[in-house]
Write an enzyme that holds these catalytic residues in place. Structure first.
Site, mmCIF file in Angstrom:
data_model
loop_
_atom_site.group_PDB
_atom_site.id
_atom_site.type_symbol
_atom_site.label_atom_id
_atom_site.label_comp_id
_atom_site.label_asym_id
_atom_site.label_seq_id
_atom_site.Cartn_x
_atom_site.Cartn_y
_atom_site.Cartn_z
ATOM 1 N N ASP A 120 -9.881 -10.346 7.701
ATOM 2 C CA ASP A 120 -11.191 -10.695 7.135
ATOM 3 C C ASP A 120 -11.432 -12.201 7.248
ATOM 4 O O ASP A 120 -12.524 -12.642 7.605
ATOM 5 C CB ASP A 120 -11.288 -10.282 5.650
ATOM 6 N N TYR A 177 0.827 -1.203 0.000
ATOM 7 C CA TYR A 177 0.000 0.000 0.000
ATOM 8 C C TYR A 177 0.868 1.263 0.000
ATOM 9 O O TYR A 177 0.436 2.323 0.431
ATOM 10 C CB TYR A 177 -0.901 0.032 1.238
ATOM 11 N N LYS A 210 6.100 -13.908 4.256
ATOM 12 C CA LYS A 210 6.271 -14.739 3.066
ATOM 13 C C LYS A 210 7.746 -14.656 2.664
ATOM 14 O O LYS A 210 8.086 -14.413 1.500
ATOM 15 C CB LYS A 210 5.318 -14.212 1.970
ATOM 16 N N ASP A 266 -4.554 -7.380 6.226
ATOM 17 C CA ASP A 266 -5.890 -7.092 5.715
ATOM 18 C C ASP A 266 -6.631 -8.395 5.432
ATOM 19 O O ASP A 266 -7.758 -8.615 5.899
ATOM 20 C CB ASP A 266 -5.754 -6.256 4.427
ATOM 21 N N ASP A 272 0.360 -17.848 4.249
ATOM 22 C CA ASP A 272 -0.689 -18.689 3.648
ATOM 23 C C ASP A 272 -1.067 -19.837 4.590
ATOM 24 O O ASP A 272 -2.238 -20.027 4.932
ATOM 25 C CB ASP A 272 -0.266 -19.190 2.250
#
Ligand code: NAD
Ligand code: IPM
Ligand code: MN
Length: 325
Positions: free
Chosen positions: A219, A115, A160, A215, A191
C-alpha cells in the site's frame, strides 16, 4: 474450455470488475465467465459471507477474477479474502509496483504470519499468534527467487529480525534459499526498507517478506505509481490462482462511478499472463497506457473521467491494438 470465476464482491469491486471482465472477454471470447457471490452484502442477505458452495465454485475455476470485499471490524466476522487465500492455499501474493522509473515486485507470504488466525481474547488482553513455518517460508522464498532470476536477480529480504525471533527464522530460510538458487540478496529491516523504497525505488527488484509487512509495504509503495487505484496483484498457489486489485471496497467512493478500474484491469492482465497469454497481457498494458496518455483518467489520478469512461476508452484502445496485431 477456460472457466473464469468472477467475484465482484462489495463496494467498488462491483464497479471495476465488470470493466476487467469486459477486457478479458474481448481478448478471449471463448472464455466462460461465471459469477460467484461472496462478501459482506452476501452475508447480510444470507447470513454467510462465503459458504462451502462458493468455495467449491472457486475451486472449479481455471482462474479467479476478484474485486474486493468489505470486512466489518466485528469480532465474529472472518475476512472472506483471508478465508479464500487459506482454503485454496494461495501462498504467494505477487504485487508488482510498476510505473515511471519504478519496477519492483513485492512477494508477500499469504497464508500465515500474523494472519495465522490463531487468536484469543481474555478479560484484559487479546492475543494473536504469529506463526512462521519452515514450509511456508521455503515456498515463498523459492517463489521470490524464481521471480528474481527472471528479472534482475536482486532479492531484498524484508524482515524485523532485530526484534522478532520468528523473523530470524524467516530471514535465514530466505538467505539459504537464495544461496542455493544462486540469487544475489540483501536483507533489510522492514521499517527502514519501506522508507527507502519510497525514496530510492530504483534500488529494488524483488522484495520478499512476511504477510502483514507485505500488506503494508505494498500500500505504501502505491504512492510511487499513482495510488491504490493502480496496483494489481496475483494470489498464486500450486493448484489455484486468484487475481485482484490491491485496494479494498473503498466505501468512501463506492456507488459514485469514479473508482479507478486500472488496478482491476491490470489484475486481469496478470491473469492472462498466468494463463500463458503473454501477448494478451502486454496488449492490456498498452491499452492502459494509451488511455492514460490521452488524459482519460479517474479523479484519484488527477482526471475527470468516470470508471465507465475509462473502461470504454480502454476497450476501444484494445480493439484498435488487436486489429493492428
Ligand atoms: P481501500 O483500499 O478500500 O481504500 C483506501 C483509500 O483508497 C480510500 O480513500 C479509497 O477511496 C481509495 N481507493 C482505493 N481503491 C481505489 C480506486 N480503485 N480508485 C480510486 N480510489 C481508490 O481501503 P480501506 O478503506 O482501508 O478499506 C475499505 C474496506 O475494504 C474494508 O472493509 C477493508 O477490510 C476492505 N479491504 C478489502 C480488500 C480485499 O478485498 N482484497 C483489500 C483491502 C481492504
Ligand atoms: C489486502 C487486504 C487484505 C489483507 C484484508 C482485506 C484482509 O488489505 O489484500 O491487501 O490484509 O491482506
Ligand atoms: Mn492491504
Amino acid at each position: 474450455m477456460t472457466a473464469i470465476a468472477v467475484v465482484e464482491g462489495d463496494g467498488i469491486g462491483r464497479e471495476v470488475i465488470p470493466v476487467a471482465r469486459d477486457v478479458l472477454a474481448l481478448l478471449h471470447p471463448e472464455y466462460e465467465f461465471y459469477p460467484v457471490e461472496v462478501g459482506y452484502a452476501t452475508w447480510q442477505r444470507t447470513g454467510e459471507a462465503c459458504g462451502a458452495d462458493a468455495i467449491s465454485l472457486l475451486r472449479d475455476a481455471d482462474a479467479i477474477l476478484f474485486g474486493a470485499v468489505t470486512t466489518p471490524p466485528a469480532s465474529d466476522y472472518r475476512s472472506v479474502v483471508l478465508q479464500i487465500r487459506k482454503e485454496l492455499d494461495l501462498y504467494a501474493n505477487l504485487r508488482p509496483i510498476q510505473g515511471n522509473r519504478v519496477d519492483i515486485m513485492v512477494v508477500r507470504e499469504n497464508t500465515e504470519g500474523l494472519y495465522s488466525g490463531i487468536e484469543w481474547q481474555e478479560e484484559d488482553r487479546a492475543s494473536t499468534l504469529r506463526v512462521i513455518t519452515r514450509k511456508g517460508s521455503e515456498r515463498i522464498a523459492r517463489t521470490a527467487c524464481r521471480i528474481a532470476r527472471e528479472r534482475k536477480n536482486q532479492l531484498t529480504i524484508g524482515n524485523k529480525a532485530n526484534v522478532i525471533k520468528s523473523d530470524v527464522f524467516f530471514r535465514d530460510i530466505c538467505i539459504r534459499t537464495a544461496e542455493e538458487m544462486g540469487v544475489s540478496y540483501t536483507t533489510a529491516f522492514i521499517d527502514a526498507l519501506t522508507l527507502d523504497v519510497l525514496m530510492h525505488p530504483e534500488r529494488y527488484d524483488v522484495i520478499v517478506t512476511t504477510n502483514i509487512f507485505g500488506d503494508i509495504l505494498s500500500d505504501a509503495a502505491a504512492y510511487l505509481v499513482g495510488g491504490l487505484g493502480m496496483l494489481p496483484s496475483a494470489n498464486i498457489g500450486d493448484s489455484h490462482a486468484l487475481f485482484e486489485p490491491v485496494h479494498g471496497s473503498a466505501p468512501d467512493i463506492a456507488g459514485r462511478g469514479i473508482a479507478n478500474p486500472i488496478a482491476a484491469v491490470r489484475s486481469a492482465a496478470m491473469l492472462l499472463h498466468h494463463q500463458g497469454d503473454i501477448a494478451g497481457a502486454a496488449l492490456i498494458e498498452d491499452a492502459i497506457r494509451l488511455t492514460t496518455e490521452a488524459g482519460i483518467m479517474t479523479p484519484d489520478t488527477g482526471g475527470k473521467a468516470s470508471t465507465r469512461e475509462v473502461g470504454a476508452a480502454m476497450i476501444s484502445g484494445l480493439s484498435r491494438l488487436m486489429e493492428q496485431n
